[in-house]
Enzyme design. Structure first.
Site, PDB file in Angstrom:
ATOM      1  N   CYS A 146       0.747  -1.308  -0.051  1.00 47.49           N
ATOM      2  CA  CYS A 146       0.020   0.068   0.206  1.00 47.49           C
ATOM      3  C   CYS A 146       0.735   1.159   0.116  1.00 47.49           C
ATOM      4  O   CYS A 146       0.109   1.935   0.001  1.00 47.49           O
ATOM      5  CB  CYS A 146      -0.981  -0.330   0.578  1.00 47.49           C
ATOM      6  SG  CYS A 146      -1.710  -1.373   0.612  1.00 47.49           S
TER       7      CYS A 146
ATOM      8  N   CYS B 101      -3.013   8.997   6.012  1.00 46.36           N
ATOM      9  CA  CYS B 101      -1.041   9.120   6.707  1.00 46.36           C
ATOM     10  C   CYS B 101      -1.200   9.242   8.505  1.00 46.36           C
ATOM     11  O   CYS B 101      -0.831   8.767   9.122  1.00 46.36           O
ATOM     12  CB  CYS B 101      -0.370   9.729   6.130  1.00 46.36           C
ATOM     13  SG  CYS B 101      -0.032   9.363   4.828  1.00 46.36           S
TER      14      CYS B 101
END
Lengths: 389, 124
Positions: free
Chosen positions: B34, B103
């Site tokens: 990912c 994130c």
């Protein structure tokens, strides 16, 4: 130091093109389709630009229409012929590493009821000619394969593909955005029926592209409007940009062999040095014929955006195949299509060298790159896992 | 897409990068395919985070969120560290582009995983 190594994205406008454009941005402003003198002046410039480009590409002037971009040329070309040939069939074949302007057009056509075969590529990004032959059906009307890939630079065997297409009486479209002005060829060399290209990739202005349409090819109108560009791309002609495009192509052709050699030498030097200095990297498509200035490098155990931004901090402009620099967070379909693992696709950077790069600039990059990679790898759990095993 | 100056500062000069040997708490979140992965190491005394280190594979915002989140929990009680949300992390960086919000979730999850590891060890 500022080093621009993103020449596959766009290039700097060359001085010659700029100077050729200026009169058409200032004193000659008539609509090139008007009958009065103002229009005649720009109309003449438009005609001459078309002839210049046609001569360089060894095609006829009336086989060329101007568009606003390579993307628009791809859309007009592909959508135009599939509609015109609908009665013959609704199957098209495109490679799976096409630029989004072809790839997404093909996907859109799927939604509109066409069938699309996406051709696989090998680890170097070359299309599989056997699969191409097997994919051909009675209702196949179009094959679209790009000349050189924008991300890795791989040059496709157009001659063979063109022969296969011709043998089956299938139209052949080529997105040649990355090669026109860089390689010397004519669409006639490869049995190409439709070919798209764009001025800003060869030091011409942005906002102008062109589509070669082989004489006699039936086309449906995808944009409706007036009669400009055979009615296929109506809208008042952007004469200044077209004049700039013609001049830029003329300049590119004048030194095409020297520029090829220079870019290739710089690229090969760059690759040789970074292989020497940086462990665990892969140069993609190195084994095959590729664009002279393109270097696609996978830095294992790293993510591309972090490399891109660290380089930008040092004044070096590159692009990345990582998910994180794209809006949709997917790793590059080109790299994945070539069988590069997703983990490594994220860490791939494209360095694209162009006309105005110098050896000093490349030396600067060769010096700045290793500490950047080392710093990011020190931070990377994947690198540490690799080192400990 | 553009990052705030704070993101760029934490990306270029990340705080608390590294490893703690025999940590009291350790967490690892994310996966390579990912494109982001974060490891966090904690040294905890009397339920207070005395030291924290991280390693991150990922884009600039992944590194920046890792960095700032370690600053946010250093010296805090474990219970307080558990309250650090991804939103707070993003705000501390003067915001993240929308497509990069995931994130900040990585940082929050990694802290939680490390603290859970600590609590598990403590209860054994």
């Amino acid at each position: 130091m500022k080093v621009y190594l993103d020449n596959n994205a766009t290039t700097k406008l060359c001085k010659e093109a700029f100077e050729a454009m200026v009169p058409y941005l200032t004193e000659y402003y008539g609509n090139s389709h008007s009958m009065h003198r103002f229009g005649q002046e720009t109309g003449k410039a438009l005609r001459e630009a078309r002839e210049t480009i046609a001569n360089l590409l060894k095609i006829e002037a009336d086989e060329l229409i101007f568009t606003a971009s390579g993307t628009e040329a791809n859309n007009i070309g592909i959508r135009g012929v599939v509609r015109a040939f609908e009665r013959r069939g609704k199957h098209i074949i495109v490679s799976e590493i096409e630029h989004p302007s072809v790839r997404n057009t093909a996907k859109d056509l799927e939604k509109l009821g066409y069938e699309v075969t996406f051709l696989k590529v090998d680890k170097n990004g070359l299309v599989d000619l056997e699969q191409l032959k097997k994919s051909i059906r009675k209702d196949t009307v179009l094959i679209s394969v790009m000349h050189a890939n924008n991300e890795v630079g791989t040059i496709q065997p157009l001659k063979e593909i063109g022969q296969i297409a011709k043998g089956h009486r299938i139209l052949f479209h080529v997105d040649a955005v990355q090669t026109v002005g860089k390689l010397k060829f004519s669409p006639k060399d490869y049995n190409i029926d439709l070919m798209s290209f764009s001025a800003h990739k060869f030091y011409g202005p942005k906002g102008v592209g062109a589509l070669y349409i082989k004489k006699g090819t039936r086309m449906a109108k995808f944009i409706t409007g007036g009669g400009q560009e055979k009615g296929l791309r109506p809208g008042t002609s952007n004469v200044a940009a077209i004049v700039g495009m013609a001049k830029a192509l003329e300049v590119a052709f004048k030194n095409i062999k020297e520029e090829y050699k220079k870019e290739k030498e710089l690229r090969d030097y760059f690759e040789e040095k970074i292989i020497e200095k940086i462990p665990e990297i892969v140069i993609n498509s190195k084994e095959v014929d590729r664009l002279p200035g393109t270097s696609s490098v996978t830095f294992k155990y790293l993510e591309g955006e972090s490399i891109l931004l660290s380089l930008d901090f040092k004044g070096i402009a590159v692009s990345s195949g990582s998910a994180c620099s794209s809006e949709d967070l997917h790793a590059s379909h080109v790299l994945l299509g070539m069988g590069i693992e997703e983990e490594f696709a994220h860490g791939t950077i494209r360095f694209s060298i162009g006309r105005y790069n110098t050896k000093e600039e490349i030396d600067y990059v060769i010096n700045e790159l290793p500490p950047i990679i080392e710093r990011l790898r020190m931070m990377s759990p994947l690198w540490n896992e690799f080192k400990n095993n | 897409m553009q990052y705030s100056e704070k993101v760029m500062d934490h990306f270029m000069n990340p705080r608390n990068v590294g490893v703690i040997e025999n940590p009291d708490g350790y967490g690892k979140i994310g996966n390579a395919s990912c494109g982001d992965m974060m490891e966090i190491f904690l040294r905890i005394e009397d339920d207070i985070i005395k030291d924290v280190k991280f390693r991150t594979f990922g884009c600039a915002s992944a590194i920046a969120t890792s960095s700032i989140s370690t600053e946010m929990i250093l010296g805090k009680k474990v219970s307080e560290a558990l309250e650090v949300t991804n939103k707070a992390v993003a705000e501390a960086l003067d915001g993240l582009p929308p497509q990069k919000m995931h994130c900040s979730v990585l940082a929050e999850d990694a802290i939680k995983a490390a603290i859970e590891d600590y609590l598990k060890k403590k209860n054994n």
